[in-house]
Design a protein around this motif. Sequence first.
Motif: not given
Length: 183
Positions: A41-63
């Motif tokens: 629910a928190r993620l679904a409320g973000q719309g088009d705002s850019d966020v940074t998601v760090r995944v297992a292994g340390g990669q960051d994805f921004v979008g």
Amino acid sequence: MRWAALFDDMELQFSAALQAASEEETASLYRSEQGRLALTARLAGQGDSDVTVRVAGGQDFVGGISHVGSDWLVMRSGARSVLIPLAAVQVVQGLSRAVGAAPTRVHARLGLASALRTLSRDRQSVSVYAGSADARYDGVLDRIGRDFLELALVPTGEERRSSNVLGVLTMPFAAVSAVVTLV
């Protein structure tokens, strides 16, 4: 005169106690509601705002987060689309205070396998990350099982044809940290 002041003081104390009790009840209700809030629910409320998601292994994805399923999210970042299993998410940075609507019953049933089957059906070239930036495998999703995927390794930019397949990897969903496609 003395009695009036005493009653006025008692009335003010009673009013302050009621106000404090009301504020405590409101705060308690707010904490209770927050306790029922799911990450989806928190993620679904973000719309088009850019966020940074760090995944297992340390990669960051921004979008921007474009879709959220029961156990996955999709981010759009330029010409890329990134499918991330929620189990691989380590940290999300940049969330607004917004909360999305509760998912419909159908939407809540769309698990990671459903999202991966869509990519497999479309024969889309993907890069699958398995725990680190060094563990990146390029190819086409051949088969999606209940809890695993099979990836035909194909040279970058090549279509999946028998003659182009360098090998086939089988990977449990638990090992997948992200699946990246070009939009």
